[in-house]
Design a protein around this motif. Structure first.
Motif, mmCIF file in Angstrom:
data_model
loop_
_atom_site.group_PDB
_atom_site.id
_atom_site.type_symbol
_atom_site.label_atom_id
_atom_site.label_comp_id
_atom_site.label_asym_id
_atom_site.label_seq_id
_atom_site.Cartn_x
_atom_site.Cartn_y
_atom_site.Cartn_z
ATOM 1 N N SER A 1 29.611 35.624 33.041
ATOM 2 C CA SER A 1 29.199 34.702 34.155
ATOM 3 C C SER A 1 29.670 33.388 34.400
ATOM 4 O O SER A 1 29.013 32.401 34.750
ATOM 5 N N ILE A 2 30.911 33.096 33.891
ATOM 6 C CA ILE A 2 31.760 31.870 33.753
ATOM 7 C C ILE A 2 33.225 32.298 33.965
ATOM 8 O O ILE A 2 33.466 33.375 33.708
ATOM 9 N N PRO A 3 34.075 31.640 34.666
ATOM 10 C CA PRO A 3 35.424 31.570 34.674
ATOM 11 C C PRO A 3 36.150 32.011 33.363
ATOM 12 O O PRO A 3 35.668 31.367 32.184
ATOM 13 N N GLU A 4 37.096 32.993 33.451
ATOM 14 C CA GLU A 4 37.689 33.410 32.182
ATOM 15 C C GLU A 4 38.674 32.310 31.693
ATOM 16 O O GLU A 4 39.040 31.461 32.288
ATOM 17 N N GLY A 5 38.816 32.350 30.169
ATOM 18 C CA GLY A 5 39.952 31.642 29.371
ATOM 19 C C GLY A 5 39.416 30.509 28.775
ATOM 20 O O GLY A 5 40.325 30.039 28.133
ATOM 21 N N LEU A 6 38.136 30.055 28.960
ATOM 22 C CA LEU A 6 37.907 28.654 28.129
ATOM 23 C C LEU A 6 37.756 29.142 26.832
ATOM 24 O O LEU A 6 37.786 27.944 25.758
ATOM 25 N N CYS B 1 47.526 30.797 46.848
ATOM 26 C CA CYS B 1 46.564 30.642 45.644
ATOM 27 C C CYS B 1 46.730 31.464 44.744
ATOM 28 O O CYS B 1 47.488 32.384 44.776
ATOM 29 N N ILE B 2 45.960 31.342 43.552
ATOM 30 C CA ILE B 2 45.949 32.388 42.431
ATOM 31 C C ILE B 2 44.264 32.781 42.231
ATOM 32 O O ILE B 2 43.429 31.816 42.494
ATOM 33 N N ASN B 3 44.210 33.942 42.034
ATOM 34 C CA ASN B 3 42.866 34.470 41.788
ATOM 35 C C ASN B 3 42.222 34.075 40.313
ATOM 36 O O ASN B 3 43.092 34.107 39.384
ATOM 37 N N TRP B 4 41.133 33.638 40.082
ATOM 38 C CA TRP B 4 40.631 33.253 39.012
ATOM 39 C C TRP B 4 39.295 34.000 38.635
ATOM 40 O O TRP B 4 38.403 33.695 39.269
ATOM 41 N N ALA B 5 39.183 34.793 37.604
ATOM 42 C CA ALA B 5 37.998 35.740 37.658
ATOM 43 C C ALA B 5 36.826 35.038 37.065
ATOM 44 O O ALA B 5 37.021 34.467 35.920
ATOM 45 N N GLY B 6 35.637 35.169 37.400
ATOM 46 C CA GLY B 6 34.504 34.650 36.866
ATOM 47 C C GLY B 6 33.343 35.350 37.152
ATOM 48 O O GLY B 6 31.957 35.044 37.081
ATOM 49 N N SER C 1 30.231 42.573 36.363
ATOM 50 C CA SER C 1 31.058 43.603 35.802
ATOM 51 C C SER C 1 32.375 43.649 36.205
ATOM 52 O O SER C 1 32.780 42.937 37.202
ATOM 53 N N TRP C 2 33.245 44.582 35.590
ATOM 54 C CA TRP C 2 34.562 44.897 36.232
ATOM 55 C C TRP C 2 34.337 45.384 37.390
ATOM 56 O O TRP C 2 33.610 46.168 37.748
ATOM 57 N N CYS C 3 35.493 45.362 38.445
ATOM 58 C CA CYS C 3 35.290 45.944 39.697
ATOM 59 C C CYS C 3 36.846 46.477 40.075
ATOM 60 O O CYS C 3 38.026 45.848 39.512
ATOM 61 N N TYR D 1 40.414 38.518 29.061
ATOM 62 C CA TYR D 1 39.043 38.567 29.653
ATOM 63 C C TYR D 1 38.249 38.371 28.074
ATOM 64 O O TYR D 1 38.656 38.704 27.010
ATOM 65 N N TYR D 2 37.192 37.539 28.317
ATOM 66 C CA TYR D 2 36.045 37.299 27.110
ATOM 67 C C TYR D 2 35.824 38.677 26.643
ATOM 68 O O TYR D 2 35.950 38.901 25.620
ATOM 69 N N VAL D 3 35.350 39.598 27.495
ATOM 70 C CA VAL D 3 35.103 41.016 27.187
ATOM 71 C C VAL D 3 35.486 41.946 28.444
ATOM 72 O O VAL D 3 34.866 41.702 29.499
ATOM 73 N N ARG D 4 36.097 43.042 28.132
ATOM 74 C CA ARG D 4 36.426 43.974 29.208
ATOM 75 C C ARG D 4 36.408 45.295 28.567
ATOM 76 O O ARG D 4 37.167 45.565 27.378
ATOM 77 N N ASP D 5 35.429 46.491 29.052
ATOM 78 C CA ASP D 5 35.553 47.712 28.441
ATOM 79 C C ASP D 5 35.039 47.477 26.929
ATOM 80 O O ASP D 5 35.520 48.280 26.085
#
Length: 418
Positions: free
Chosen positions: A52-57, A42-47, A158-160, A376-380
């Motif tokens: 509140s939606i999966p990243e990258g769109l 598998c590959i992880n995909w952050a959402g 949020s970030w984890c 990421y859309y937004v991080r930090d």
């Protein structure tokens, strides 16, 4: 010859159909409806973050991303979500982005431009909800034969993860500490898990739900036993009651690096897995900053002995704890290193990765790489912040380091089974 070809096609179709039906467990294996092994690669995909939606769109169409995942050889995605999203599934994505700047500290104009990019690349998203978006992602993966494990990464989007983000340990458990537990409301958690399990009924490529990412207690103050046994069962019950066909993924403590207590304690009494028959999958995480690697003084042989004692024992046959063991997160800096390290960022990352490959290959273990997202859309507070451990480049069109696939080597192969 015609009949032979037809028979081959029918057999292939039957196998493919079985692989997309509900999965179950037997001993240390995950199996499909025909009792063939389904090895999670598998590959992880952050959402799970604030959008509140999966990243990258904002960078690529959904179908191009899922095609890249499938073409890369992955047969599943660990798709993360927050309880905030699971409790507010009807929220429009447009509304989530309209408040994204104020919630993250990002520049409002840059966020508006970000939303414009999302719509330009994925016009279908303009008037849909956050859960509809997850549905579109899951269905696009389904169309390519890729299974999904929905993973509850956090409660508060949020970030984890660390001991100050408020998502680590159940708020109702003994030893409440605000910094580690303020968002982890048990009732909200079980309600959110139930909502996602119900969602999965309409999206059959969802094979399971991870109950909680990286459960982590403040040592001494927040006692692991018996709290883990009591509360993890609440989550498993919520999933199983809503949708008994799903795999139920659960990890130990210390950020999913320590499950040794399952061997020491009376597992059969304290965690009755018969309540969720043939559905429990254990998970573990490993990074260069994880306690076993640090404790090993970066010796692969020592590390193997440590992880065997804290996680690997779960693969032992005919024990109360026996079950599939999924390395659901491991990761490293993808680039910045010399050719002799296949371009991998640091020597420590490279040595750790080679050790991971040796261990997982020897056990033919299930695994999931962190992570697909190039940014990421937004991080930090930063728009389009780069993820140096991301598999893809900044525009989500290709692997940022193609040599990584060869380093993973025989992890891709299926060499053992029931």
């Amino acid at each position: 010859m015609l009949f032979q070809t037809l028979a081959t096609l029918l057999a292939f179709s039957a196998t493919a159909a079985a692989q997309l039906e509900p999965l179950h467990t037997s001993s240390r294996w995950i199996l499909d409806s025909s009792n063939r092994r389904f090895k999670l690669r598998c590959i992880n995909w952050a959402g799970h973050m604030e959008a509140s939606i999966p990243e990258g769109l904002q960078h690529a169409s959904l179908d191009s991303i899922t095609k890249l995942i499938a073409d890369s050889g992955f047969n599943c995605v660990r798709l993360t979500f927050s309880i905030d999203m699971a409790l507010n599934t009807r929220q429009k994505v447009s509304d989530s982005f309209s408040t994204l700047a104020s919630r993250t500290g990002a520049d409002a104009t840059a966020v508006a431009d970000l939303w414009t990019s999302v719509i330009e690349k994925n016009s279908w998203i303009e008037n849909v909800s956050v859960l509809d978006t997850f549905g579109q992602v899951v269905d696009s993966l389904d169309a390519r034969g890729v299974r999904v494990i929905m993973d509850n990464h956090v409660s508060h989007a949020s970030w984890c993860c660390d001991l100050s983000d408020g998502n680590g340990w159940w708020a109702e458990a003994p030893g409440y500490i605000s910094s580690n537990s303020r968002y982890f409301n048990t009732s909200n958690w079980t309600t959110g898990l139930s909502a996602i399990a119900t969602f999965a009924k309409s999206h059959p490529s969802v094979a399971g739900i991870g109950l909680r990412n990286e459960i982590r207690e403040v040592p001494v103050v927040q006692a692991r036993d018996p709290a883990w046994f009591e509360y993890i069962a609440k989550g498993a019950d919520a999933v199983y009651t809503a949708n008994p066909e799903l795999l139920i993924v659960m990890g130990g403590t210390l950020s999913s690096t320590d499950a040794s207590f399952l061997k020491r304690d009376d597992l059969a009494t304290k965690l009755d897995r018969g309540r969720w028959p043939n559905k429990v999958v254990w998970e573990w995480h490993q990074y260069t900053f994880s306690p076993p690697w640090i404790a090993s003084f970066k010796s692969c042989s020592v590390w193997k002995g440590i992880v065997g004692g804290v996680s690997g024992f779960l693969l032992q046959r005919n024990s109360a704890w026996t079950g599939p063991l999924w390395l659901s997160e491991f990761g490293f800096g993808m680039t910045g290193g010399p050719p002799e390290r296949s371009g991998i960022g640091s020597e420590d990352d490279y040595n750790y990765l080679k050790c991971i490959v040796e261990y997982v290959t020897s056990n033919d273990g299930d695994w999931s790489l962190w992570a697909i997202q190039g940014n990421y859309y937004v991080r930090d507070g930063e728009i389009n912040k780069d993820e140096p451990w991301g598999l893809v480049n900044s525009d989500w069109t290709a692997w940022r380091n193609p040599a990584v696939k060869e380093v993973l080597g025989k992890m891709w192969d299926v060499t053992q089974g029931p």
